[in-house]
Design an enzyme around this catalytic site. Structure first.
Site, PDB file in Angstrom:
ATOM      1  N   LEU A  51     -58.231  60.928  -9.338  1.00 10.62           N
ATOM      2  CA  LEU A  51     -58.409  62.128  -9.616  1.00 10.62           C
ATOM      3  C   LEU A  51     -56.919  63.068  -8.959  1.00 10.62           C
ATOM      4  CD1 LEU A  51     -62.024  62.645  -8.708  1.00 10.62           C
ATOM      5  CD2 LEU A  51     -61.051  62.610 -10.833  1.00 10.62           C
ATOM      6  N   ASP A  52     -56.727  64.118  -9.865  1.00 13.85           N
ATOM      7  CA  ASP A  52     -55.573  64.899  -9.511  1.00 13.85           C
ATOM      8  C   ASP A  52     -55.866  65.523  -7.979  1.00 13.85           C
ATOM      9  OD1 ASP A  52     -54.206  64.174 -11.808  1.00 13.85           O
ATOM     10  OD2 ASP A  52     -54.769  66.329 -12.793  1.00 13.85           O
ATOM     11  N   ILE A  53     -54.760  65.730  -7.166  1.00 15.08           N
ATOM     12  CA  ILE A  53     -54.823  66.057  -5.831  1.00 15.08           C
ATOM     13  C   ILE A  53     -55.632  67.702  -5.975  1.00 15.08           C
ATOM     14  CG2 ILE A  53     -52.692  67.581  -5.961  1.00 15.08           C
ATOM     15  CD1 ILE A  53     -52.204  66.761  -3.052  1.00 15.08           C
TER      16      ILE A  53
END
Length: 252
Positions: A105-107
């Site tokens: 998952l993106d930051i």
């Protein structure tokens, strides 16, 4: 027949040190097996029946671990990182030192993340051929086109020419007069920044993104961002049986 492993491998997998460090621990009499000091780190033991102690602490063995994490923003989906805190670092009471996140998952994305060391299960969940559903909630800036659902259903061509698999878009709240829209999107693959890139094709931008489910595993809403818990036996069995069902479909 039970699977036996070397004592130094047992302790190493439980994050108690390197092989040379464990050898030194054994030499100094710090390791006990079934109540007796053990000086031979190469000794084979049965994790199901032998009790291992280090410095008076019982070191329990787990071949596999499974955790559901509500990933917070600002944490990276990695095992180690020089700049940011990692999702694996949030699992404070893990036994093993070989855990990893299943997918990324993106930051700035929140929500469901499975943390495990079960590589076979991870492959079943991540393989594009398996078409495992991943459901996201998002807040979107910009006016959604009237044919957004149909275009998602047909598959979109991303900016680099990649064609996405068909996705299911549910508009929970259509923003009016510049207000944000709220949507639920189901995709069956996991390309880099995929959800954000799909909405860019529609002329919109994602300002908030949260994963709600992956296959049969649904985010435990009692978990606040950053919190986690072990998966139940039922959750593990459902995930594994889902993979087997997909495998049978592929063969058929």
């Amino acid at each position: 027949m039970a699977k036996e492993i070397r004592l130094d491998k047992y302790l190493g997998e439980m994050g108690q040190g390197t092989r040379s460090q464990i050898k030194e621990m054994a030499r100094k009499g710090r390791i006990y097996v079934d109540g007796q000091p053990e000086k031979k780190p190469e000794r084979k033991i049965d994790p199901a029946h032998n009790q291992v102690e280090l410095d008076g602490r019982i070191i329990a063995y787990a071949e596999y671990e499974y955790y559901i994490l509500n990933k917070p923003q600002g944490v990276v989906s990695a095992t180690e990182d020089s700049r940011y805190e990692t999702v694996v670092g949030l699992i404070l009471d893990r036994k093993r030192d070989d855990l990893f996140p299943v997918g990324r998952l993106d930051i700035d994305t929140e929500g469901l993340l499975l943390i495990t060391n079960d590589g076979d299960l991870a492959h079943q969940l991540l393989s594009p051929k398996k078409h495992v559903d991943k459901v996201y909630f998002a807040r979107v800036e910009g006016e959604l086109p009237s044919d957004a659902k149909e275009r998602m259903k047909e598959g979109l061509e991303l900016s680099d020419g990649t064609i996405t698999l068909p996705a299911d878009l549910e508009i929970l709240n259509q923003g009016q007069n510049g207000a944000l829209s709220e949507i639920r999107l189901t995709i069956r693959e996991g390309k880099f920044h995929q959800v954000k890139r799909m909405f860019e094709v529609l002329g919109c931008s994602v300002v908030y993104l949260k994963r709600l489910s992956m296959g049969s595993l649904t985010l435990d809403e009692t978990l606040k961002p950053g919190q986690y818990r072990p998966l139940t036996e039922e959750e593990i069995l459902r995930l594994k049986s889902h993979g087997k069902e997909r495998k049978a479909e592929d063969v058929g």
